[in-house]
Design a protein around this motif. Structure first.
Motif, PDB file in Angstrom:
ATOM      1  N   VAL A 135       0.840  -1.199   0.000  1.00  0.00           N
ATOM      2  CA  VAL A 135       0.000   0.000   0.000  1.00  0.00           C
ATOM      3  C   VAL A 135       0.876   1.251   0.000  1.00  0.00           C
ATOM      4  O   VAL A 135       0.618   2.211  -0.744  1.00  0.00           O
ATOM      5  N   ALA A 136       1.922   1.261   0.820  1.00  0.00           N
ATOM      6  CA  ALA A 136       2.817   2.415   0.874  1.00  0.00           C
ATOM      7  C   ALA A 136       3.457   2.669  -0.487  1.00  0.00           C
ATOM      8  O   ALA A 136       3.599   3.819  -0.915  1.00  0.00           O
ATOM      9  N   THR A 185       2.088 -15.809  -8.196  1.00  0.00           N
ATOM     10  CA  THR A 185       0.772 -16.157  -7.675  1.00  0.00           C
ATOM     11  C   THR A 185      -0.056 -14.892  -7.482  1.00  0.00           C
ATOM     12  O   THR A 185       0.498 -13.836  -7.154  1.00  0.00           O
ATOM     13  N   PRO A 186      -1.381 -14.945  -7.690  1.00  0.00           N
ATOM     14  CA  PRO A 186      -2.217 -13.780  -7.382  1.00  0.00           C
ATOM     15  C   PRO A 186      -2.088 -13.330  -5.930  1.00  0.00           C
ATOM     16  O   PRO A 186      -2.353 -12.165  -5.616  1.00  0.00           O
ATOM     17  N   SER A 187      -1.676 -14.234  -5.033  1.00  0.00           N
ATOM     18  CA  SER A 187      -1.509 -13.882  -3.623  1.00  0.00           C
ATOM     19  C   SER A 187      -0.440 -12.823  -3.417  1.00  0.00           C
ATOM     20  O   SER A 187      -0.381 -12.200  -2.347  1.00  0.00           O
ATOM     21  N   ALA A 188       0.408 -12.606  -4.414  1.00  0.00           N
ATOM     22  CA  ALA A 188       1.508 -11.648  -4.301  1.00  0.00           C
ATOM     23  C   ALA A 188       1.141 -10.257  -4.798  1.00  0.00           C
ATOM     24  O   ALA A 188       1.953  -9.340  -4.718  1.00  0.00           O
ATOM     25  N   VAL A 189      -0.087 -10.064  -5.286  1.00  0.00           N
ATOM     26  CA  VAL A 189      -0.469  -8.849  -6.016  1.00  0.00           C
ATOM     27  C   VAL A 189      -1.306  -7.905  -5.152  1.00  0.00           C
ATOM     28  O   VAL A 189      -2.139  -8.329  -4.358  1.00  0.00           O
ATOM     29  N   LEU A 190      -1.068  -6.610  -5.359  1.00  0.00           N
ATOM     30  CA  LEU A 190      -1.995  -5.553  -4.921  1.00  0.00           C
ATOM     31  C   LEU A 190      -2.240  -4.677  -6.135  1.00  0.00           C
ATOM     32  O   LEU A 190      -1.284  -4.211  -6.772  1.00  0.00           O
TER      33      LEU A 190
END
Length: 367
Positions: A135-136, A185-190
């Motif tokens: 987020v930062a 993996t999508p788990s790594a994405v923001l």
């Protein structure tokens, strides 16, 4: 109640059959959390509580969690009902018939208006600072639409397998992603919600485990992506879980490549298109060659078959560093056996963790 949002395809968000806790759909940025965390779940109770705990333990707390139950039959409703009231004010549970992971993720996207969207698979784990750092980064870089971090593999019991996915984006992001999906993996994405609104959600016609590459390619056509060179996700590998799907994954990967090459973001000659296609097909097979080596049910013969197919598409790929690493691993497994090889990987991973804690090595930032 039917959830729909035409930006994610007609009907793609599916039907919520019933709900335990129905969230209020936010209408703007000011009346909803900054981040929506979407967890698709199908008979995932063996790991879902651990995945949710890793989200709730984030150092950044301005988020909501949307678990989309994809037709489970493993007591997820009872589990959710037993969660504390404080947890259930932050975590929402949706239900739909089993339509696949793409539909579940699209349901979650359509049900939130948070400016940032994150995904985590129900068997993966986030490290505590994952959201805070991503987020930062997006707050500091408004021109960036998507950021992803690196990941490390664990087995079904949570023990490290020694494999770290630590790859950076190429200068030509779209072409680089076409050839090799560096987002493990999508788990790594923001990703920014505004970006998803523009390009649409996951393509529900694609085979599971490959639909994410299609979305990243569509984003890369007109948006900037960034690598966060830090391991902040643990990606779970299950023995035998994918062995029956490797052929389907291979064919679906070709489908995604051909779909992207049908309308590239910039003009390409016919020769360049052919070169990109063969290079991408070769990389699919070289990537697939790792699959039989990354589970506890190691199969060297299947791995070698994929490596040979990669060589047929692009002979020069055999002299690459990645191919050399593959051959080394296959030879090592053949010499010492699968069990001793896995034991060695775990010892190396534990040693690396100790050295990083004592500051002899940086904390898992590269292979």
């Amino acid at each position: 109640m039917r959830m729909s949002d035409e930006r994610y395809g007609k009907g793609q968000t599916g039907v919520i059959q019933s709900d335990i806790s129905q969230p209020k759909l936010a209408t703007g940025k000011d009346d909803c959390p900054q981040v929506a965390v979407i967890i698709p779940a199908h008979n995932a109770m063996a790991y879902l509580p651990e995945a949710l705990t890793s989200v709730l333990n984030q150092t950044y707390q301005n988020f909501e969690v949307l678990i989309v139950d994809n037709g489970s039959e493993d007591g997820i409703k009872s589990w959710y009902a037993q969660l504390g009231e404080a947890v259930r004010t932050k975590v929402r549970l949706y239900f739909q018939v089993n339509q696949g992971t793409c539909w579940a993720r699209n349901t979650g996207i359509a049900a939130t208006r948070s400016p940032y969207v994150a995904f985590i698979d129900a068997d993966d784990i986030w490290l505590p600072q994952k959201l805070e750092r991503q987020v930062a980064l997006l707050e500091r870089n408004p021109e960036i639409s998507l950021v992803y971090c690196w990941s490390a593999t664990i087995n079904s019991m949570g023990a490290p397998l020694g494999r770290i996915y630590a790859e950076r984006l190429k200068d030509n992001v779209w072409a680089g992603l076409l050839v090799r999906n560096v987002i493990s993996t999508p788990s790594a994405v923001l990703v920014r919600r505004s970006c998803l609104d523009e390009v649409g959600g996951f393509d529900t016609t694609l085979f599971a485990y490959i639909e994410d590459k299609d979305l990243w390619l569509r984003i890369a056509r007109s948006h900037q992506l960034m690598t966060m060179p830090e391991v902040l996700v643990q990606k779970r590998r299950h023995p035998f879980s994918m062995s029956n799907h490797w052929s389907a994954m291979e064919k679906a990967s070709y489908q995604v490549i051909d779909k992207a090459l049908w309308s590239p973001p910039f003009e390409l000659s016919d020769r360049t298109l052919r070169v990109l296609r063969r290079k991408s097909y070769a990389e699919v097979n070289r990537h697939m060659a790792w699959k039989p080596l990354q589970t506890e049910a190691i199969n060297v013969r299947t791995s070698l078959g994929y490596l040979i197919k990669a060589w047929r598409y692009q002979p020069l790929c055999i002299v690459s560093k990645e191919s050399a690493k593959l051959v080394f691993v296959m030879v090592t497994i053949s010499l010492v056996g699968p069990q001793r090889y896995l034991q060695g990987l775990r010892r190396i991973s534990r040693l690396r963790q100790i050295l990083s804690q004592r500051k002899y090595l940086p904390p898992l930032r590269q292979c």
